[in-house]
Design a protein around this motif. Structure first.
Motif, PDB file in Angstrom:
ATOM      1  N   ALA B 175       0.745  -1.225  -0.024  1.00  0.00           N
ATOM      2  CA  ALA B 175       0.028   0.068   0.097  1.00  0.00           C
ATOM      3  C   ALA B 175       0.829   1.214   0.021  1.00  0.00           C
ATOM      4  O   ALA B 175       1.919   1.114   0.423  1.00  0.00           O
ATOM      5  N   ALA B 176       0.206   2.226  -0.645  1.00  0.00           N
ATOM      6  CA  ALA B 176       1.050   3.505  -0.559  1.00  0.00           C
ATOM      7  C   ALA B 176       0.604   4.134   0.880  1.00  0.00           C
ATOM      8  O   ALA B 176      -0.542   4.058   1.502  1.00  0.00           O
ATOM      9  N   ASP B 177       1.503   4.974   1.348  1.00  0.00           N
ATOM     10  CA  ASP B 177       1.314   5.484   2.823  1.00  0.00           C
ATOM     11  C   ASP B 177       0.606   6.836   2.539  1.00  0.00           C
ATOM     12  O   ASP B 177       1.230   7.871   2.767  1.00  0.00           O
ATOM     13  N   TYR B 178      -0.572   6.681   2.388  1.00  0.00           N
ATOM     14  CA  TYR B 178      -1.456   7.925   2.159  1.00  0.00           C
ATOM     15  C   TYR B 178      -1.619   8.648   3.410  1.00  0.00           C
ATOM     16  O   TYR B 178      -1.732   9.856   3.480  1.00  0.00           O
ATOM     17  N   VAL B 179      -1.555   8.102   4.545  1.00  0.00           N
ATOM     18  CA  VAL B 179      -1.810   8.756   5.925  1.00  0.00           C
ATOM     19  C   VAL B 179      -0.459   9.660   6.106  1.00  0.00           C
ATOM     20  O   VAL B 179      -0.777  10.788   6.078  1.00  0.00           O
ATOM     21  N   SER B 180       0.333   9.160   5.945  1.00  0.00           N
ATOM     22  CA  SER B 180       1.725  10.128   6.139  1.00  0.00           C
ATOM     23  C   SER B 180       1.690  11.282   4.965  1.00  0.00           C
ATOM     24  O   SER B 180       2.213  12.249   5.272  1.00  0.00           O
ATOM     25  N   ALA B 181       1.556  10.698   3.731  1.00  0.00           N
ATOM     26  CA  ALA B 181       1.654  11.631   2.710  1.00  0.00           C
ATOM     27  C   ALA B 181       0.582  12.889   2.665  1.00  0.00           C
ATOM     28  O   ALA B 181       1.045  14.003   2.701  1.00  0.00           O
ATOM     29  N   THR B 182      -0.550  12.449   3.199  1.00  0.00           N
ATOM     30  CA  THR B 182      -1.568  13.710   3.605  1.00  0.00           C
ATOM     31  C   THR B 182      -1.258  14.545   4.639  1.00  0.00           C
ATOM     32  O   THR B 182      -1.466  15.531   4.671  1.00  0.00           O
ATOM     33  N   ALA B 183      -0.766  13.816   5.867  1.00  0.00           N
ATOM     34  CA  ALA B 183      -0.431  14.518   6.946  1.00  0.00           C
ATOM     35  C   ALA B 183       0.665  15.682   6.798  1.00  0.00           C
ATOM     36  O   ALA B 183       0.590  16.780   6.909  1.00  0.00           O
ATOM     37  N   GLN B 184       1.527  15.224   5.757  1.00  0.00           N
ATOM     38  CA  GLN B 184       2.840  15.883   5.416  1.00  0.00           C
ATOM     39  C   GLN B 184       2.083  17.105   4.625  1.00  0.00           C
ATOM     40  O   GLN B 184       2.717  18.258   4.668  1.00  0.00           O
ATOM     41  N   MET B 185       1.222  16.926   3.847  1.00  0.00           N
ATOM     42  CA  MET B 185       0.695  17.903   2.842  1.00  0.00           C
ATOM     43  C   MET B 185      -0.058  18.966   3.882  1.00  0.00           C
ATOM     44  O   MET B 185       0.202  20.040   3.569  1.00  0.00           O
ATOM     45  N   VAL B 186      -0.784  18.262   4.702  1.00  0.00           N
ATOM     46  CA  VAL B 186      -1.307  19.380   5.761  1.00  0.00           C
ATOM     47  C   VAL B 186      -0.429  20.278   6.489  1.00  0.00           C
ATOM     48  O   VAL B 186      -0.526  21.572   6.491  1.00  0.00           O
ATOM     49  N   ALA B 187       0.668  19.643   6.829  1.00  0.00           N
ATOM     50  CA  ALA B 187       1.823  20.341   7.559  1.00  0.00           C
ATOM     51  C   ALA B 187       2.383  21.478   6.738  1.00  0.00           C
ATOM     52  O   ALA B 187       2.570  22.265   7.193  1.00  0.00           O
ATOM     53  N   ARG B 188       2.512  20.971   5.534  1.00  0.00           N
ATOM     54  CA  ARG B 188       3.246  22.130   4.605  1.00  0.00           C
ATOM     55  C   ARG B 188       2.029  23.093   4.458  1.00  0.00           C
ATOM     56  O   ARG B 188       2.642  24.329   4.370  1.00  0.00           O
TER      57      ARG B 188
END
Lengths: 361, 361
Positions: B175-188
């Motif tokens: 699976a792609a790590d959507y959780v981290s990727a989305t969290a990072q996008m929010v952080a950005r």
DNA sequence: CGGCCCAACTAATACGTATTAGAAAGGGGG
DNA sequence: CCCCCTTTCTAATACGTATTAGTTGGGCCG
């Protein structure tokens, strides 16, 4: 996954035990069809219920071993299909084969083992893997003839996409009519006043190349133009085609080029480079037509005058032919020829009336 | 094809007869390997010669029936992979699976039967065709859970590309790590000063959507921003997203959008239309980031800020996992999470300091 | 010379299904 | 009551290979 012990897949014997009947009965019910109406309705339902409960699914290997078909069609390519740089060329074939295979109710087996170029062989490993499928569609330019011969000798049903001939047997194929397409291209150029048409031929003498050559000669003959063997050029290295070189040809009286694209696209790339260099303008200085599709159609390249293969359609026809072959008791070769589509493009024009001194050789 | 009579393929028995040995000996010689060194060199040569002369090739069905393995990996997709409009989205998966399958020395079986959407089922015809393969890679958004459950229950080895969960069993997946990727996008976005970030969520509550939602909440929490359930919008019809609508959102204080692309690409298309309309400028009026790749990457569309799935790599990993599964005696689920790649793009920027009266709701 | 072991092979069997010949049960007509 | 027919099922077998247990023959040792 309830227990970690290795669970065996349920077989017809398991169903039989559970339903209180014999394995033969189960087989009759499951494989249904003709002989299954001699089974009482109650029995049939009992069997189907048991099968359902056990999560039965037929062992395709066993079924196929017994002699029945396993409803698999194979696709074997003599060149790698998937690498991205050839993707656009082979993709339509793949697409067509996939579509029609599905439409015919078969599954598709892609033979990919040993993509490492050297070992890429039908007969790798002593086992002819193709035979796992009921029949096979073959594809690719760099054919190994021995393998084809062997396949024919073994009476294995297959259809080639593209004309392929082999000694000692008839091969079924779906081929593009390169002969007519090329002849028509010559006719078109002749009608535009061209008299000396140079044919840039692929190095390998495969059937497609032979067909184009035949079409070239036929076109000349029908236009009443003389055949000059000096006007057929085999290119060992497409990089030889430079602006200077083309200007030389023009200096010797050539007014049009016919170029046979190779699957590595190097010839078309070289011609595109000549075009961009500005040393020769197509079609003002010289007409240029391609005898087929450039493998890499990037979209940014010029709209060359050419003819185009109906690749998806060819692939679908190949599958249809294969299915017909499978239905026949004895395999007689079947052949199909499909016309190419003319793409006008913008790289041919009238033959120049006269040449200035700058073109003298 | 010399005679029209149906010719039987030569078997080990034929070889045995010709070489004057038993079928068992032939098998030992042919399948070579470990036990074959107890065969005298002369005998071995005699057998091989006879095999050669007869044009022998092993019957894969029989071999697989006996041994259980037939060196086939399957690829089953819950949506059609080939149709051209989805080609660019699924192609990398296909490519990766094909490459790695070949690299592992397997052949690839594409399950395509019954592409007609309704009937597209693993369990068509009462027989689970997947099992012709040793194991299977599964793919697609519109999963039929019952079928997955059944597969798990039968202990059939498979790996899903994408996280999929099912009751009563553990599924192996990459699976792609959507959780981290989305969290990072929010952080950005938070780092750029955004406080009210609207998340445009897919209608179906599949695992990828759940993961993005989780990542959204985690990102907010880590940035110290409050969670407001009004800022998660489920879109039944992506066409609802119009310039006017986006302006409304902005009027209510929203300064950034997170959009989850769906496989039909309609949401991204709607946003592109908003962009082109000029009613809203990204990122000047509002930042916009995509939570994944737009399915149809035409190249002409804008370079949206987004994260991207390593699709080829994921597919290859899935095949590797599958092969590992096959080597294990008992199938324990294996999971792999791969990071997404951030693509900067040009559609996010600092949060606007204040809004003029034209943005009031 | 008897016993034993080793090399080299073979007989037998299992894998899961499809198919065919035939058996068992039931019924009807003579 | 017997014969024959029909219906419904089963026993047996074939498909081609891999594997295991076992057989044969010869050489070596005591």
């Amino acid at each position: 996954m309830a227990s970690s012990e290795r669970r065996r897949r349920p077989t017809q014997v398991d169903i039989a035990r559970r339903a209180g009947v014999s394995q033969a009965t189960v087989s009759l019910v499951i494989s249904g069809g003709a002989a299954s109406d001699q089974i009482a309705e109650a029995t049939r339902r009992a069997v189907l219920t048991a099968a359902e409960e056990l999560g039965y699914s037929a062992n395709v290997a066993a079924r196929s071993l017994k002699g029945g078909r396993n409803h698999l069609l194979g696709l074997y390519t003599f060149e790698p299909v998937f690498p991205t740089d050839q993707r656009d060329f082979y993709y339509p074939f793949l697409l067509g084969v996939e579509e029609e295979t599905a439409a015919q109710g078969y599954d598709l087996l892609l033979f990919s083992s040993v993509t490492s170029a050297a070992d890429r062989s039908i007969y790798a490993g002593g086992a002819n893997r193709l035979k796992l499928a009921d029949g096979c569609v073959l594809l690719g330019r760099h054919v190994r003839r021995e393998e084809l011969t062997a396949l024919v000798k073994e009476d294995f049903p297959f259809v080639f996409i593209g004309r392929r001939e082999v000694e000692g047997g008839e091969i079924s194929y779906v081929a593009a009519d390169y002969v007519s397409a090329t002849a028509q291209m010559v006719a078109r150029l002749a009608a535009l006043g061209h008299r000396r048409i140079l044919y840039l031929r692929a190095a390998q003498n495969s059937e497609p190349t032979q067909d184009r050559t035949a079409g070239y000669r036929r076109g000349l003959a029908e236009a009443g133009l003389p055949f000059d063997s000096a006007l057929i050029r085999t290119l060992d290295d497409p990089a030889e085609v430079t602006g200077a070189r083309v200007r030389e040809w023009i200096g010797s009286g050539v007014t049009a080029l016919l170029a046979e694209p190779t699957e590595d696209d190097r010839l078309v790339a070289a011609l595109a480079a000549v075009d961009r260099s500005g040393l020769v303008r197509f079609p003002e200085d010289c007409s240029l037509a391609l005898l087929g599709d450039p493998p890499l159609w990037t979209g940014e390249s010029r709209d060359w005058t050419r003819f185009s293969l109906p690749r998806v359609g060819m692939a679908r026809e190949a599958v249809r032919l294969l299915v017909e072959l499978l239905a026949q008791p004895a395999h007689t070769a079947r052949r199909l020829s499909v016309p190419c589509e003319f793409v006008p493009g913008d790289s041919i024009g009238p033959a120049p009336a006269g040449r200035g001194p700058e073109w003298s050789a």
